[in-house]
Scaffold this active site. Structure first.
Site, short mmCIF file in Angstrom:
data_model
loop_
_atom_site.label_atom_id
_atom_site.label_comp_id
_atom_site.label_asym_id
_atom_site.label_seq_id
_atom_site.Cartn_x
_atom_site.Cartn_y
_atom_site.Cartn_z
N HIS A 246 -1.60 -6.79 -4.42
CA HIS A 246 -2.72 -5.91 -4.74
C HIS A 246 -3.91 -6.77 -5.12
O HIS A 246 -3.75 -7.84 -5.70
CB HIS A 246 -2.36 -4.99 -5.92
CG HIS A 246 -3.26 -3.81 -6.03
ND1 HIS A 246 -4.45 -3.85 -6.73
CD2 HIS A 246 -3.17 -2.57 -5.49
CE1 HIS A 246 -5.04 -2.67 -6.62
NE2 HIS A 246 -4.29 -1.88 -5.88
N GLU A 305 2.90 1.64 -2.87
CA GLU A 305 3.36 2.17 -1.59
C GLU A 305 4.87 2.13 -1.38
O GLU A 305 5.40 2.90 -0.59
CB GLU A 305 2.66 1.44 -0.44
CG GLU A 305 1.14 1.52 -0.47
CD GLU A 305 0.59 2.91 -0.23
OE1 GLU A 305 1.22 3.89 -0.67
OE2 GLU A 305 -0.48 3.02 0.39
N1 ACO Z 1 3.13 -10.15 1.75
C1 ACO Z 1 3.03 -11.48 1.97
N2 ACO Z 1 1.98 -12.23 1.58
C2 ACO Z 1 1.00 -11.58 0.92
C3 ACO Z 1 1.05 -10.20 0.64
C4 ACO Z 1 2.18 -9.50 1.08
N3 ACO Z 1 2.30 -8.19 0.86
N4 ACO Z 1 -0.07 -9.85 -0.02
C5 ACO Z 1 -0.81 -10.96 -0.15
N5 ACO Z 1 -0.16 -12.00 0.41
C6 ACO Z 1 -0.60 -13.39 0.45
C7 ACO Z 1 -1.65 -13.61 1.52
O1 ACO Z 1 -1.07 -13.93 2.75
C8 ACO Z 1 -2.43 -14.76 0.93
O2 ACO Z 1 -1.71 -15.93 1.13
P1 ACO Z 1 -2.49 -17.33 1.39
O3 ACO Z 1 -3.37 -17.53 0.19
O4 ACO Z 1 -1.40 -18.32 1.53
O5 ACO Z 1 -3.28 -17.10 2.64
C9 ACO Z 1 -2.39 -14.49 -0.57
O6 ACO Z 1 -1.23 -13.69 -0.79
C10 ACO Z 1 -3.62 -13.72 -1.06
O7 ACO Z 1 -3.85 -12.64 -0.18
P2 ACO Z 1 -5.22 -11.88 -0.07
O8 ACO Z 1 -5.34 -11.42 1.33
O9 ACO Z 1 -6.33 -12.63 -0.69
O10 ACO Z 1 -4.96 -10.67 -1.01
P3 ACO Z 1 -5.81 -9.38 -1.04
O11 ACO Z 1 -6.23 -9.14 -2.43
O12 ACO Z 1 -6.90 -9.35 -0.03
O13 ACO Z 1 -4.70 -8.34 -0.55
C11 ACO Z 1 -3.47 -6.47 -0.08
C12 ACO Z 1 -4.35 -7.17 -1.12
C13 ACO Z 1 -4.31 -6.16 1.14
C14 ACO Z 1 -2.96 -5.16 -0.68
C15 ACO Z 1 -2.28 -7.39 0.30
O14 ACO Z 1 -1.52 -7.69 -0.84
C16 ACO Z 1 -1.40 -6.80 1.40
O15 ACO Z 1 -1.71 -6.96 2.57
N6 ACO Z 1 -0.29 -6.10 1.02
C17 ACO Z 1 0.56 -5.49 2.00
C18 ACO Z 1 -0.01 -4.13 2.44
C19 ACO Z 1 0.11 -3.08 1.34
O16 ACO Z 1 1.13 -2.97 0.67
N7 ACO Z 1 -0.97 -2.31 1.19
C20 ACO Z 1 -1.07 -1.24 0.19
C21 ACO Z 1 -1.87 -1.69 -0.98
S1 ACO Z 1 -1.92 -0.49 -2.29
C22 ACO Z 1 -3.13 0.61 -1.76
O17 ACO Z 1 -4.08 0.27 -1.13
C23 ACO Z 1 -2.96 2.03 -2.09
#
Ligand code: ACO
Length: 363
Positions: A246, A305
């Protein structure tokens, strides 16, 4: 020019009285009340009224009856389009909602809140080859949604579970869809436009489109002891694990606990889905362990989720319609934010830094 990160991390783009997401403490406040106070105790209609207080001069004390009448009013739009059964539910629901006129009054706010509930139920039935079921304005919103989607009355435990879900997702700070709704509202475009912007942002898999893929993940894993190797392979491929991570929470998303409780209550009372809950718990434990090892500095935790998927599956919603059920709850927040933005906020208009080519200077 003050430059923020590409994803606007840490940028405060609005002042709001509606909700606060404390990512360090793992706490969600909605108009001064904690999520724990609201989810499971307040019906969705009451939380919509709580969010809308002060934003409509003619807001009645209770929204049950006007929202029931609004469900009836929007149902008239449903029969008009036989192609609805062929489109992904969120696109079909968005197309139906786009027929509502723009405006800013309470009557439209009620119809926009009724719309995802009525249209999603109708689309689910059309896609199953059944006729849409007309709303019953005397029922609660959650009871009527389940009745319209199934064509039969739901059990009290199921109604309570859906109510807890709708309340849990009703508002959540300046998330991507709420920001989209506020940007549109800041242009004074009207509530329908703002809500459609919110729905369009919600549909992506990084936001409200994640719970459908969570079901695919649970199905693909199949058994608790297969979770860890499956998750490791997914991360080796560079996939993101749906239901984890998140932007704001560095600890567990409090909505995950509220929904896990609701799934547990439902399984306890109806005897259903306890095997699925055990699988989800095993997947959650394995995912947190693997993410901790692979992304040690990031604190990736369970988000809303994972247990949304379990709850909506237990209630019989098809996974492809999960985002629409999310919208049934979040629409109350979009409307409140849109009203707050258009009443007091300025036009939202940030800048970009140009990094493309420039015309050559004459030598
Ligand atoms: N699985 C694996 N790796 C992840 C995940 C995940 N679920 N979430 C973040 N990361 C990793 C990224 O790959 C990144 O790695 P890196 O630094 O080595 O490149 C690091 O963690 C940081 O990621 P960001 O993209 O900066 O995180 P951001 O704050 O943009 O992402 C998000 C938030 C989009 C929710 C992300 O965690 C994600 O894609 N989760 C999976 C999808 C999901 O569950 N969405 C629902 C969110 S809740 C809602 O909106 C109601």
């Amino acid at each position: 020019m003050i430059e923020g990160a590409d994803g606007l991390d840490g940028v405060v783009a609005a002042r709001t009285v509606l909700s606060e997401v404390d990512g360090e403490a793992g706490r969600l406040l909605i108009r001064g009340r904690t999520l724990d106070d609201l989810a499971g105790s307040w019906p969705f209609e009451a939380v919509a009224g709580l969010l809308w207080g002060g934003f409509f001069p003619d807001l009645p004390e209770r929204l049950d009856q006007p929202l029931g009448m609004a469900r009836q009013a929007v149902f008239a739009q449903v029969a008009a389009d036989p192609d609805l059964a062929k489109r992904p539910p969120v696109e079909a629901v968005r197309a139906l909602m786009a027929r509502l006129p723009d405006g800013d009054d309470l009557s439209l706010a009620l119809r926009l809140t009724a719309a995802p509930a009525v249209f999603t139920s109708a689309v689910i039935r059309l896609q199953a080859g059944a006729h849409p079921v007309a709303p019953d304005p005397a029922l609660s919103h959650a009871a009527d949604v389940l009745r319209m989607a199934r064509g039969a009355a739901a059990e009290p435990a199921e109604i309570a579970a859906l109510d807890a879900y709708l309340v849990t997702v009703a508002d959540h700070g300046l998330n991507a869809s709420t920001f989209a709704a506020r940007v549109v509202a800041s242009t004074q475009a009207g509530l329908t436009s703002a809500v459609l912007a919110g729905l369009s942002a919600l549909k992506g898999p990084l936001h409200g489109g994640a719970p459908g893929p969570v079901i695919d993940m649970l199905d693909a894993i199949g058994a608790p002891d297969l979770a860890r190797p499956w998750l490791e392979r997914a991360l080796d491929r560079g996939d993101r694990l749906m239901g984890f991570g998140h932007r704001i929470y560095r600890v567990r998303d409090p909505r995950a606990d509220a929904l896990k409780r609701a799934v547990g209550d439902l399984a306890g009372r109806s005897g259903s889905s306890s095997g699925r809950l055990a699988l989800a718990e095993a997947v959650e434990a394995a995912a947190l362990a693997v993410l901790g090892e692979r992304k040690p500095g990031r604190s990736l935790q369970t988000n809303v989720e994972l247990y949304t998927a379990l709850l909506l599956e237990a209630l019989g919603f098809p996974p492809e319609a999960f985002t629409c059920v999310f919208a049934m709850g979040r629409v109350a927040g979009w409307i409140a934010h849109a009203r707050e933005q258009s009443a007091g906020g300025r036009l939202l208009r940030p800048q970009s830094r140009y990094v493309g080519p420039r015309p050559l200077e004459p030598a």
